[in-house]
Design an enzyme around this catalytic site. Sequence first.
Site, PDB file in Angstrom:
ATOM      1  N   MET A  11      18.240  27.218 -16.295  1.00 18.43           N
ATOM      2  CA  MET A  11      16.911  27.513 -16.833  1.00 18.43           C
ATOM      3  C   MET A  11      16.907  27.234 -18.336  1.00 18.43           C
ATOM      4  O   MET A  11      17.773  27.722 -19.060  1.00 18.43           O
ATOM      5  CB  MET A  11      16.514  28.964 -16.567  1.00 18.43           C
ATOM      6  CG  MET A  11      16.307  29.287 -15.094  1.00 18.43           C
ATOM      7  SD  MET A  11      15.558  30.932 -14.832  1.00 18.43           S
ATOM      8  CE  MET A  11      16.873  31.999 -15.399  1.00 18.43           C
ATOM      9  N   CYS A  13      13.663  27.131 -20.187  1.00 20.75           N
ATOM     10  CA  CYS A  13      12.420  27.571 -20.826  1.00 20.75           C
ATOM     11  C   CYS A  13      11.744  28.606 -19.939  1.00 20.75           C
ATOM     12  O   CYS A  13      12.173  28.849 -18.804  1.00 20.75           O
ATOM     13  CB  CYS A  13      11.471  26.396 -21.071  1.00 20.75           C
ATOM     14  SG  CYS A  13      10.884  25.606 -19.566  1.00 20.75           S
ATOM     15  N   CYS A  16      10.777  27.474 -16.527  1.00 21.28           N
ATOM     16  CA  CYS A  16      11.853  27.497 -15.544  1.00 21.28           C
ATOM     17  C   CYS A  16      11.929  28.868 -14.877  1.00 21.28           C
ATOM     18  O   CYS A  16      12.147  28.973 -13.660  1.00 21.28           O
ATOM     19  CB  CYS A  16      13.192  27.179 -16.206  1.00 21.28           C
ATOM     20  SG  CYS A  16      13.302  25.519 -16.902  1.00 21.28           S
ATOM     21  N   TYR A  65      17.910  24.574  -9.531  1.00 19.86           N
ATOM     22  CA  TYR A  65      18.785  25.404 -10.344  1.00 19.86           C
ATOM     23  C   TYR A  65      19.969  25.889  -9.505  1.00 19.86           C
ATOM     24  O   TYR A  65      19.923  25.866  -8.274  1.00 19.86           O
ATOM     25  CB  TYR A  65      18.018  26.606 -10.906  1.00 19.86           C
ATOM     26  CG  TYR A  65      16.736  26.220 -11.605  1.00 19.86           C
ATOM     27  CD1 TYR A  65      16.720  25.892 -12.953  1.00 19.86           C
ATOM     28  CD2 TYR A  65      15.537  26.163 -10.898  1.00 19.86           C
ATOM     29  CE1 TYR A  65      15.551  25.514 -13.588  1.00 19.86           C
ATOM     30  CE2 TYR A  65      14.358  25.779 -11.517  1.00 19.86           C
ATOM     31  CZ  TYR A  65      14.366  25.450 -12.863  1.00 19.86           C
ATOM     32  OH  TYR A  65      13.206  25.075 -13.480  1.00 19.86           O
ATOM     33  N   CYS A 143      -7.337  49.557 -28.547  1.00 20.47           N
ATOM     34  CA  CYS A 143      -8.025  48.324 -28.930  1.00 20.47           C
ATOM     35  C   CYS A 143      -9.409  48.579 -29.506  1.00 20.47           C
ATOM     36  O   CYS A 143      -9.711  48.190 -30.624  1.00 20.47           O
ATOM     37  CB  CYS A 143      -8.111  47.378 -27.729  1.00 20.47           C
ATOM     38  SG  CYS A 143      -8.999  45.847 -28.110  1.00 20.47           S
ATOM     39  N   CYS A 148      -7.755  46.429 -32.159  1.00 19.67           N
ATOM     40  CA  CYS A 148      -8.337  45.087 -32.245  1.00 19.67           C
ATOM     41  C   CYS A 148      -9.733  45.073 -32.859  1.00 19.67           C
ATOM     42  O   CYS A 148      -9.996  44.315 -33.798  1.00 19.67           O
ATOM     43  CB  CYS A 148      -8.417  44.459 -30.851  1.00 19.67           C
ATOM     44  SG  CYS A 148      -7.012  44.754 -29.782  1.00 19.67           S
ATOM     45  N   CYS A 565      -6.788   7.437 -40.886  1.00 25.34           N
ATOM     46  CA  CYS A 565      -7.256   8.768 -40.506  1.00 25.34           C
ATOM     47  C   CYS A 565      -8.070   8.753 -39.219  1.00 25.34           C
ATOM     48  O   CYS A 565      -8.195   9.768 -38.551  1.00 25.34           O
ATOM     49  CB  CYS A 565      -8.086   9.384 -41.634  1.00 25.34           C
ATOM     50  SG  CYS A 565      -9.578   8.464 -42.042  1.00 25.34           S
ATOM     51  N   CYS A 566      -8.660   7.615 -38.843  1.00 27.80           N
ATOM     52  CA  CYS A 566      -9.486   7.590 -37.639  1.00 27.80           C
ATOM     53  C   CYS A 566      -8.984   6.575 -36.615  1.00 27.80           C
ATOM     54  O   CYS A 566      -9.705   6.224 -35.688  1.00 27.80           O
ATOM     55  CB  CYS A 566     -10.942   7.297 -37.991  1.00 27.80           C
ATOM     56  SG  CYS A 566     -11.175   5.746 -38.884  1.00 27.80           S
TER      57      CYS A 566
END
Length: 568
Positions: A11, A13, A16, A65, A143, A148, A565-566
């Site tokens: 594994m 990440c 995974c 795995y 919250c 929050c 830039c474009c």
Amino acid sequence: MIEFELEIDGMTCAGCGEHVAEALRSVDGVESVQLDDWADGHAAVSARDDVDPKALEAAIGEAGYDAHVSHEVHDLSERAAGPAILSSSSESGDGAGADYDLLVVGGGSAAFAAALKASDLGHRALIVNDGPPNGGLPIGGTCVNVGCVPSKALIRAAEAHHNAAQHPFDGMATESEVTDFGAVTDQVQSLAKGLREEKYLGVAEGDPNIQIREGRARLAGPRSVEVDGETITGRRILVATGAHTFVPDIPGLEEAGYLTNEELYALDERPEHLVVLGGGYIALENAQAFARLGSEVTILQRSGQVLSREDADVAKALTGYLREEGLTVHTDADVQTIRRENGHVQVEAIIDGDARTLSGSHLLVATGLRGNTADLGLRALGLETRGRGFLSVDGTLQTDVPTVYGAGDVIGDPAFVYTAAREGELAAENALEGAARDRHAAPLPWVIFTDPQVAGVGIGEWQAADQDVDVDVATVPLGQVPRSLAACDTRGFIKLLRERDTGRLVGARILAPEGSELLMEVSMAIQQGLTAEELTDLLHPYLTLSEGIKLAALTFDRDVETLSCCAT
């Protein structure tokens, strides 16, 4: 029942970890899967007695795995129940005839999400909230009342004042003055009150399957709670009591007096000098907001950088921006004693090896959280807490008592309102419907509402190093993003991480004004397993901040300074 412990290799990440958990859940007879941290390479599986451990290993093998069962524990149901449960003969069976299907202890986001989910599934729920008369928070929890909602409202007020007073454009003179600090906090409190009444009390009143009761609840058994001397029964119990500020054991702190987020947003007068203990998101958001509203602000952070669990480049850049706005930021600050003298708080601290005394009119403690588990009757049921009083649960949010579940801040990180709400829903479904849905969601986006904002998803650089994930890192400064140039605000950068072997995106760290608005694109890309190249193939409108994500993805293989830039 049997509990299998598995050691898993391969594994790399969080995705995974999700693949492994899905593979294990696909095995017939598996009841629940607990995989707290993919980097540990460890998983726990509860399953029927007839499940062959080789089937678990084979399922993981098919997912790509390697795994082996390292330990088996038989008679799991008897072990989990324990003497406290078996001795309660009046609550045997599945709780038939109970007063409610779900007893929810707590009144915040996890609690309401659970009650609403129970109602959607056709069950009756009772929310028991320990309100202000008992020292708790009103319905809505942290919250909406002290977290929050009021913090972000105050941050927006401070931002409006700051931007009006000092904008970056030529030929225009503007100014702003805080004429009535109490009126600012009154508006903040009014917003919190309105949302509490509309989105919590009003929602519950419109649902015949949900009842609310104010009072202090204690667990009286595996299917009962006691409230003001009355015993109430339920088929299942959910503990969603939230958390409060962890107050460090500093000599003189209690006697000197201090503020936490529970008092901060109701101040009638602006602090002359606010000293902030802590360098996490609560500390930094409030420090900057009060500084912008006119307070002198000093931050004392114990570790070597603010945001101690974040990448050093993010912490260093944000610290620089805060200092540019006039905040004093001390890291490596070891507070020794605190006292109140002549109406001011005196903080004795060792800073960079030197003894210092700092004086302030107010002291804010923002040093992390402690779970609200005291005096809940947990020990009598054999329930355990960990760390700073957080309730221990498995991946399905079930405690060691099969009829009792936990959700929200009371079970610890991640302490976000949106994860709490998700956990509340999952806990209700798992408890009432016999489901075994795992609480761990990946990727997990998060935001710190400073200015510039800090936003992240997936792993950062230090996590990649700690977990031995081989990554490429691409960083584009906002000075290369046309939207930021047009806004005359190039503070910050966008950083992406990709897995070196596969090219798939595995993380992002964004430091930018309104940088949080970029998060979900990267989250979706990680969730869908997109590569950086696939991300650059998507059209990004010119002069949007999201164009910065494409530029960062291009930076893996090209120098964006050489691009038009474009014409990217």
